[in-house]
Design a protein around this motif. Structure first.
Motif, PDB file in Angstrom:
ATOM      1  N   ASN A  93      64.663  81.748  48.245  1.00  0.00           N
ATOM      2  CA  ASN A  93      63.987  80.817  47.330  1.00  0.00           C
ATOM      3  C   ASN A  93      64.343  79.376  47.649  1.00  0.00           C
ATOM      4  N   GLU A  94      65.618  79.128  47.954  1.00  0.00           N
ATOM      5  CA  GLU A  94      66.047  77.767  48.266  1.00  0.00           C
ATOM      6  C   GLU A  94      65.476  77.314  49.611  1.00  0.00           C
ATOM      7  N   LEU A  95      65.355  78.232  50.553  1.00  0.00           N
ATOM      8  CA  LEU A  95      64.745  77.881  51.835  1.00  0.00           C
ATOM      9  C   LEU A  95      63.266  77.560  51.655  1.00  0.00           C
ATOM     10  N   ASP A  96      62.589  78.309  50.792  1.00  0.00           N
ATOM     11  CA  ASP A  96      61.182  78.007  50.498  1.00  0.00           C
ATOM     12  C   ASP A  96      61.055  76.601  49.921  1.00  0.00           C
ATOM     13  N   TYR A  97      61.996  76.250  49.049  1.00  0.00           N
ATOM     14  CA  TYR A  97      61.977  74.897  48.469  1.00  0.00           C
ATOM     15  C   TYR A  97      62.255  73.857  49.554  1.00  0.00           C
ATOM     16  N   GLY A  98      63.144  74.179  50.488  1.00  0.00           N
ATOM     17  CA  GLY A  98      63.424  73.275  51.599  1.00  0.00           C
ATOM     18  C   GLY A  98      62.177  73.025  52.436  1.00  0.00           C
ATOM     19  N   PHE A  99      61.408  74.079  52.709  1.00  0.00           N
ATOM     20  CA  PHE A  99      60.144  73.920  53.428  1.00  0.00           C
ATOM     21  C   PHE A  99      59.183  73.021  52.650  1.00  0.00           C
ATOM     22  N   SER A 100      59.154  73.193  51.337  1.00  0.00           N
ATOM     23  CA  SER A 100      58.268  72.383  50.498  1.00  0.00           C
ATOM     24  C   SER A 100      58.630  70.896  50.578  1.00  0.00           C
ATOM     25  N   VAL A 101      59.924  70.594  50.524  1.00  0.00           N
ATOM     26  CA  VAL A 101      60.381  69.194  50.627  1.00  0.00           C
ATOM     27  C   VAL A 101      60.065  68.639  52.007  1.00  0.00           C
ATOM     28  N   LEU A 102      60.277  69.452  53.050  1.00  0.00           N
ATOM     29  CA  LEU A 102      60.001  69.014  54.422  1.00  0.00           C
ATOM     30  C   LEU A 102      58.529  68.651  54.604  1.00  0.00           C
ATOM     31  N   THR A 103      57.622  69.514  54.141  1.00  0.00           N
ATOM     32  CA  THR A 103      56.192  69.239  54.313  1.00  0.00           C
ATOM     33  C   THR A 103      55.761  68.026  53.488  1.00  0.00           C
ATOM     34  N   THR A 104      56.386  67.836  52.331  1.00  0.00           N
ATOM     35  CA  THR A 104      56.085  66.645  51.526  1.00  0.00           C
ATOM     36  C   THR A 104      56.480  65.378  52.279  1.00  0.00           C
ATOM     37  N   GLU A 105      57.649  65.402  52.928  1.00  0.00           N
ATOM     38  CA  GLU A 105      58.108  64.245  53.690  1.00  0.00           C
ATOM     39  C   GLU A 105      57.231  64.005  54.925  1.00  0.00           C
ATOM     40  N   VAL A 171      60.648  64.713  63.987  1.00  0.00           N
ATOM     41  CA  VAL A 171      60.938  65.941  63.233  1.00  0.00           C
ATOM     42  C   VAL A 171      62.421  65.995  62.864  1.00  0.00           C
ATOM     43  N   GLU A 172      63.297  65.620  63.792  1.00  0.00           N
ATOM     44  CA  GLU A 172      64.735  65.603  63.508  1.00  0.00           C
ATOM     45  C   GLU A 172      65.053  64.622  62.384  1.00  0.00           C
ATOM     46  N   SER A 173      64.412  63.441  62.422  1.00  0.00           N
ATOM     47  CA  SER A 173      64.645  62.427  61.391  1.00  0.00           C
ATOM     48  C   SER A 173      64.179  62.909  60.020  1.00  0.00           C
ATOM     49  N   ILE A 174      63.001  63.518  59.975  1.00  0.00           N
ATOM     50  CA  ILE A 174      62.482  64.015  58.702  1.00  0.00           C
ATOM     51  C   ILE A 174      63.305  65.208  58.210  1.00  0.00           C
ATOM     52  N   GLY A 175      63.767  66.046  59.144  1.00  0.00           N
ATOM     53  CA  GLY A 175      64.643  67.153  58.758  1.00  0.00           C
ATOM     54  C   GLY A 175      65.950  66.647  58.160  1.00  0.00           C
ATOM     55  N   HIS A 176      66.501  65.571  58.743  1.00  0.00           N
ATOM     56  CA  HIS A 176      67.733  64.971  58.232  1.00  0.00           C
ATOM     57  C   HIS A 176      67.517  64.424  56.817  1.00  0.00           C
ATOM     58  N   ARG A 177      66.412  63.719  56.614  1.00  0.00           N
ATOM     59  CA  ARG A 177      66.110  63.176  55.290  1.00  0.00           C
ATOM     60  C   ARG A 177      65.883  64.303  54.277  1.00  0.00           C
ATOM     61  N   THR A 178      65.236  65.372  54.704  1.00  0.00           N
ATOM     62  CA  THR A 178      65.004  66.508  53.818  1.00  0.00           C
ATOM     63  C   THR A 178      66.322  67.066  53.302  1.00  0.00           C
ATOM     64  N   ASN A 179      67.294  67.225  54.186  1.00  0.00           N
ATOM     65  CA  ASN A 179      68.592  67.751  53.758  1.00  0.00           C
ATOM     66  C   ASN A 179      69.357  66.759  52.884  1.00  0.00           C
ATOM     67  N   GLN A 180      69.188  65.478  53.135  1.00  0.00           N
ATOM     68  CA  GLN A 180      69.770  64.486  52.232  1.00  0.00           C
ATOM     69  C   GLN A 180      69.217  64.642  50.819  1.00  0.00           C
ATOM     70  N   LEU A 181      67.913  64.819  50.713  1.00  0.00           N
ATOM     71  CA  LEU A 181      67.277  64.989  49.400  1.00  0.00           C
ATOM     72  C   LEU A 181      67.751  66.270  48.725  1.00  0.00           C
ATOM     73  N   LEU A 182      67.888  67.347  49.490  1.00  0.00           N
ATOM     74  CA  LEU A 182      68.371  68.612  48.922  1.00  0.00           C
ATOM     75  C   LEU A 182      69.811  68.473  48.437  1.00  0.00           C
ATOM     76  N   LEU A 183      70.632  67.778  49.207  1.00  0.00           N
ATOM     77  CA  LEU A 183      72.027  67.557  48.807  1.00  0.00           C
ATOM     78  C   LEU A 183      72.126  66.677  47.570  1.00  0.00           C
ATOM     79  N   LEU A 184      71.313  65.634  47.502  1.00  0.00           N
ATOM     80  CA  LEU A 184      71.329  64.736  46.347  1.00  0.00           C
ATOM     81  C   LEU A 184      70.855  65.458  45.085  1.00  0.00           C
ATOM     82  N   GLU A 185      69.850  66.303  45.236  1.00  0.00           N
ATOM     83  CA  GLU A 185      69.357  67.058  44.072  1.00  0.00           C
ATOM     84  C   GLU A 185      70.425  68.032  43.578  1.00  0.00           C
ATOM     85  N   SER A 186      71.115  68.677  44.520  1.00  0.00           N
ATOM     86  CA  SER A 186      72.199  69.586  44.137  1.00  0.00           C
ATOM     87  C   SER A 186      73.320  68.821  43.435  1.00  0.00           C
ATOM     88  N   LEU A 187      73.657  67.652  43.941  1.00  0.00           N
ATOM     89  CA  LEU A 187      74.682  66.817  43.329  1.00  0.00           C
ATOM     90  C   LEU A 187      74.299  66.436  41.901  1.00  0.00           C
TER      91      LEU A 187
END
Length: 260
Positions: A93-105, A171-187
């Protein structure tokens, strides 16, 4: 002129002829597909969804640059980065959400145009939007846990490879930003900071602060506000008062002096 004989039980072509015909057929299909791509380049940003489907269908038949890059997403349940190609039951489920954030970015980026649901056309800052100089697509494949980059460039292999490297960095840059957003949301939700976002620090007896984690996804400072104190107020006392009153509900449990 090429003649193709229909295979029958009584007669079949020699293996050499069969290979030559297969090569010719592939070459003709490739040439035909390249002509389709060249035609649609001149449509520019007026292309429709159906046009993009035709382009993407012809792209693999051409001589083009192709590269696949694996995707990883931060999963709060395990407090770590998980490969999207090898999900576990608890992380799907969390990976699906990660894909959703990535495509949005990808959709938001100034150099991308959404072609179809999982594919984005990538341009650069100098690209004309009336006539596309090349075709570069990033396709997000959830089933493979990766992003596939395909580039067809009328300038040839070297130009396609160069543009492919640019797309890989994007793609690497957007992937990096995606994980930043996921980490910030978790925080924000858990009030617990990951070492990937905010490295742990330790103050030694001599007052020197040292980091114990790389903080791979640390965010840059966006704003500073100096707070002036009356000379009669001790700084430590003021900070303690703020920690225990105004900022108490925002305190990050595992990082001293950090609030979210």
């Amino acid at each position: 002129e090429v003649s193709v004989f229909k295979k029958s039980e009584r007669f079949s072509l020699p293996s050499l002829h069969t290979r030559v015909i297969s090569q010719l057929r592939r070459a003709l299909n490739s040439f035909s597909s390249e002509q389709v791509l060249e035609k649609y380049r001149f449509f520019g940003d007026s292309l429709s969804d159906d046009d993009y489907k035709i382009i993407l269908r012809n792209m693999p038949l051409t001589k083009h640059y192709a590269f696949e890059t694996p995707l990883v997403f931060f999963v709060s349940r395990s407090e770590s980065l998980i490969s999207a190609s090898n999900p576990t039951g608890s992380s799907e489920n969390e990976l699906d959400y990660g894909f959703s954030v990535l495509t949005t970015e990808l959709d938001r980026h100034k150099n991308t145009i959404k072609a179809i649901d999982d594919a984005y056309l990538v341009l650069d800052d100098t690209s004309c939007r009336n006539v596309f100089p090349f075709w570069c697509f990033v396709q997000v494949r959830k089933d493979r846990g990766s992003a596939i980059i395909r580039v067809y460039h009328p300038g040839g292999d070297s130009a396609a490879a160069f543009q492919g490297e640019v797309a890989c960095k994007l793609v690497e840059s957007i992937g990096h930003r995606t994980n930043q957003l996921l980490l910030l949301e978790s925080l924000y939700k858990t009030k617990n900071a990951s070492n990937l976002l905010i490295p742990e620090t330790e103050v030694s007896t001599d007052g020197i602060t040292s980091k114990h984690s790389d903080g791979s996804f640390s965010c840059p400072i966006q704003h500073r506000v100096p707070m002036l104190l009356n000379h009669r107020v001790a700084p430590n006392q003021a900070i303690l008062a703020l920690d225990s009153t105004v900022l108490q509900n925002f305190l990050v449990s595992n990082r001293r002096g950090i609030f979210a």
